[in-house]
Each structure stands twice: as structure tokens, then as C-alpha cells.
Design an enzyme around this catalytic site. Sequence first.
Site, mmCIF file in Angstrom:
data_model
loop_
_atom_site.group_PDB
_atom_site.id
_atom_site.type_symbol
_atom_site.label_atom_id
_atom_site.label_comp_id
_atom_site.label_asym_id
_atom_site.label_seq_id
_atom_site.Cartn_x
_atom_site.Cartn_y
_atom_site.Cartn_z
ATOM 1 N N CYS B 152 25.367 42.981 24.323
ATOM 2 C CA CYS B 152 26.287 42.541 25.367
ATOM 3 C C CYS B 152 27.597 43.320 25.370
ATOM 4 O O CYS B 152 28.486 43.027 26.160
ATOM 5 C CB CYS B 152 26.496 41.046 25.224
ATOM 6 S SG CYS B 152 24.886 40.221 25.189
ATOM 7 N N HIS B 287 35.441 37.816 26.738
ATOM 8 C CA HIS B 287 33.978 37.847 26.666
ATOM 9 C C HIS B 287 33.485 36.438 27.023
ATOM 10 O O HIS B 287 32.521 36.297 27.756
ATOM 11 C CB HIS B 287 33.551 38.278 25.254
ATOM 12 C CG HIS B 287 32.082 38.489 25.105
ATOM 13 N ND1 HIS B 287 31.366 39.338 25.918
ATOM 14 C CD2 HIS B 287 31.181 37.971 24.232
ATOM 15 C CE1 HIS B 287 30.088 39.330 25.545
ATOM 16 N NE2 HIS B 287 29.946 38.508 24.533
ATOM 17 N N GLU B 298 36.529 34.337 19.377
ATOM 18 C CA GLU B 298 37.314 35.169 20.292
ATOM 19 C C GLU B 298 38.724 34.614 20.458
ATOM 20 O O GLU B 298 39.697 35.377 20.506
ATOM 21 C CB GLU B 298 36.617 35.261 21.659
ATOM 22 C CG GLU B 298 37.338 36.206 22.612
ATOM 23 C CD GLU B 298 36.593 36.451 23.912
ATOM 24 O OE1 GLU B 298 35.654 35.687 24.225
ATOM 25 O OE2 GLU B 298 36.960 37.415 24.613
ATOM 26 N N LYS B 319 32.161 34.839 33.128
ATOM 27 C CA LYS B 319 30.859 34.207 32.866
ATOM 28 C C LYS B 319 30.827 32.758 33.337
ATOM 29 O O LYS B 319 29.748 32.192 33.514
ATOM 30 C CB LYS B 319 30.511 34.309 31.382
ATOM 31 C CG LYS B 319 30.292 35.766 30.941
ATOM 32 C CD LYS B 319 29.916 35.886 29.497
ATOM 33 C CE LYS B 319 29.734 37.342 29.070
ATOM 34 N NZ LYS B 319 31.028 38.071 28.887
ATOM 35 N N HIS B 324 26.025 35.061 31.885
ATOM 36 C CA HIS B 324 26.154 36.194 30.972
ATOM 37 C C HIS B 324 25.217 37.316 31.396
ATOM 38 O O HIS B 324 23.994 37.179 31.288
ATOM 39 C CB HIS B 324 25.834 35.728 29.547
ATOM 40 C CG HIS B 324 26.229 36.703 28.488
ATOM 41 N ND1 HIS B 324 26.584 38.006 28.760
ATOM 42 C CD2 HIS B 324 26.333 36.566 27.138
ATOM 43 C CE1 HIS B 324 26.877 38.626 27.629
ATOM 44 N NE2 HIS B 324 26.737 37.771 26.629
ATOM 45 N N PHE B 388 25.371 40.903 20.203
ATOM 46 C CA PHE B 388 24.491 40.680 19.052
ATOM 47 C C PHE B 388 24.372 42.003 18.289
ATOM 48 O O PHE B 388 24.274 43.074 18.890
ATOM 49 C CB PHE B 388 23.087 40.265 19.500
ATOM 50 C CG PHE B 388 22.973 38.836 19.978
ATOM 51 C CD1 PHE B 388 24.007 37.930 19.808
ATOM 52 C CD2 PHE B 388 21.804 38.406 20.589
ATOM 53 C CE1 PHE B 388 23.880 36.610 20.236
ATOM 54 C CE2 PHE B 388 21.668 37.089 21.031
ATOM 55 C CZ PHE B 388 22.705 36.198 20.852
#
Lengths: 83, 400
Positions: B152, B287, B298, B319, B324, B388
Site C-alpha cells: 500500500c 494513510h 500513524e 479512505k 483502501h 504490509f
Amino acid sequence: MSSTTISRDQIETRVADALVEFGADRDQVAPDARFEDLDVDSLDLVELAQIVEEDYGVQITGEDMKTLPTVGDAVDFVEARLS
Amino acid sequence: VRRRVAITGVGAVSPLGVGAGTLIRSWLEGRSGIRDGAGRCADFDPADHLTRKELRRADRFTQMALAAAGEALEAAGFDGDPPVPGDRTACVIGTGIGGIKTIEDQHLVLEHRGAAQVSPLAIPLLMANAASGSVSMRHGLRGQCYGTVSACAAGANAIGAGVRMIQYGDADACVAGGAEAAITPLATAAFSSMAAISPTGVSRPFDARRDGFVIGEGAGVLVLEAEDAARARGAEVLGVVTGYGATADAHHLTAPEPHGEGATRALEAALADAGADASEVDYVNAHGTSTPLNDRAESEALEATLGARAREVPVSSLKSAIGHLLGAAGAVEAVATTLALRRGQAPPTLGWEERDEGLDLDYVPGVPRPLEVPEGRPLRALSNSFGFGGHNAVLCLEAA
């Protein structure tokens, strides 16, 4: 499917439909049209071979395809194998 | 002196519709593109953007990349006679997974019809670099060309790579972005098995009730150019990428380092790269995935980086409106951030209502917040992307 039930017209139509599906202009698809000029490349020809095999049980290899530069040549090849 | 990098065109395909303008307008209006627990690009008809041959030779993620790149290049004035020669134009498009629909479809062909019927197009469609290769081919971009693969963070890493090429002089322009189309049975089942996807189908980043991300699809593309040359040719400069920072957590295959240590270092690196002080950040495009772990880590990273001003800076997550977009997220979010700065607005985090303990930033709930242009410098934003694998990528964007 028995070979006697498949006419040359049917093969021509099936091949033409496939080529149009690949992106060729239908107006330009004719027996004397060269695959190269139709922007039909080696990847398309493998797909065409798969279609022919699935629909008619005729096996065409990539090597065979190289010897078939025009649409008409391919139709001849399939027709000859069926008869 | 390294060259400054201008954004001269943007394009997007997103669950809010086709086009970058639609994306920012709809987000500012508080619209959501999420339906039935997924952010699908329902308005996107690939046949509107691609020839019959291109359609057959592109997985959905590549189709979306081609549409977004077409929009961005047209906006930048690259259609017809491009202002930068093809040899000097690079193309970097990231993706998280690549052509997973093709993989799933062709696996069914293998199982049910046999190996001989597997498409010769399977590999060229499914490969993760198919989007960059196809965009390069369609537009004659003959400089460096590759895909970035960092889950991502891939879209943001792609933009960072493009920025560096231009700064260093390896290219004079770069078409950079990300694309993803992974709303497929296998990918959805796999994300669900990890308990990463929201079981309730609601994306509410930073809210106490958040329970996972909502899967989305789409593409975002930016045309980056050396700013001097872009201005000299009279191009409209939409924004400037002044900083890029990328790090790795080296912590866990999927979970972020719980205190956002890797993210903090990426944020600090991006600010240092931009030559900006942490006190000079006007907006953060987070994010903000809506997963319990990301949003907490975050928030901690932003507290650590922004220090005393952390709770005054508006922080919002796109998002909340589109879900996402995985490998496309960083690119679509960079597009949205660029346009938000142009409009002087911090767009909202939709659905944020309940404060979670320890998540104490200003998440811009519900409605956009006007941004005041500071004295003596343009508006500045940070756009975060984490993936990830522990990948962290942060872009520093400034209004033109």
C-alpha cells in the site's frame, strides 16, 4: 463434431470473428489479408490456435502458424485438417 | 543544486468517479464512493478509454492506469506533440498485487479446460509492471520504466522514484502513479482471513469504532516535470513535490511498529528533504486505513514528528470516502492532496464521530476546513503511505 458438418464459410466466419475480437478492423479482414497487416501478432495467433482447437479439435502449433501468413492460409489449414 | 519537481497534470479513476476533478469535488462535498462494503469504480467503463486491442491486453488495474495516465498527460499538454521528448520521459506505476483478476480467471481455465487453453496473454496481463509498460507504450515514454511493489506504499514510492529521477537529471519528466483492481474473490477472502477488512463494511479512519479497511480499486497518475522547464513552456503548475522520505519498519510482515517508529522516520526524512521545519506543515493526508493498528501507530508518528503543533494540524483520510486502494492509494491521495492545496481546503474524514483514547489529532470530521495561506511560503502538506511488509513512504507537497 463431425467434420462434414463444418463448411468453409463457417470456419472463415469463426476466424474473422476471432480476429475482430483481437482488435482487427472487420472491413480489413479478408482471405488475402496478412496477419501482420491486421496488427495480429504472435500472441493473438496462439489464441486463434486455441480457439480452433477448442471449436474444431484441430491442433495448430505456434510453428504451424508461422507458415500461415494470411487469413486464407489459416482457413485452408483448418479445412484440410478437418477433411 | 537539484531541480525542483512540478506537478503539471493529474488523473484519477476512483470510486468517486472518473477524473481528478470529480475526486476532489466529491470528497470536499462529503460524498462516499463506498457501496456494499467496497469501493468499486462503478462509473469506469474501460471501453471509453481504450481501443479493443488495448482492452484485451490489459487487466483491470492496467485499464485504470491507462485512463488516469491519459487524463494526466492531456492536462499537462503531452497529447499530440509532447513538450518533453519521449526519450527523456520516465514512467513508474506502482501496484500492490498486479493483475490478480487475470490470475484467478486463468487458474479457473487451467482447472476446468486444461493447460493448453491457458491464455498466452495471462503473463503480460498479470505481471505487476504491466501498467507502467502499457502506459509507456501507449504514449511513447522511452525513459526509465518500471513498477514499484511495496503493497500500500507502492503509489507513493513510484512518485518518490519519479521525483528523484528528475532531481538527478535522469529524466526531464516522469509519469508516476499507482493502480490496483483487487476486489476479487481470492483477494477479498484473503484480506478477510487476516481480519484486515472491516466486517461491518464501514471505513471510519481514526474513529474509536473502526474495525478494518474497506477494499477499494482505482488508479492515480501525476505528470512530474522539472519545474523551470515546465514554467518556461508556460505549463500550469498544479503543485510542487518538495520532499520524499521512505523507510522500513523491519518489525512485522503486516503489523506496523506499534509506536509508528518507521513512519516517524519517513515523515522526518520527507520534511528534511523538503528543507521544511515540522512547524511548517499545514495539512496531513493520512494513510488512515481505518484499521485499529494503523490509525493508532500513524497518530503516534504524527505526534512525534509535528511536536507541539501536532494537534492543530488538520489530518484527514481519503479512505473514509473511497476505501483502501492498496497500491493505488498513495497516488490517488497525492492527486487529491495536490488539488486540496490548490483549493486551500483540508478535506474531511467522513464518518469520524467518536474519539479513541490516545488518538488526539484533529481529524477534520465531516466538513472541509479552510487552510490559511501562511506568511512567506506556500501551503504545505504531507501525504502518508504505509504498506504490509513494513514499507513507509511520505511525500511533501506544496501549492504552486
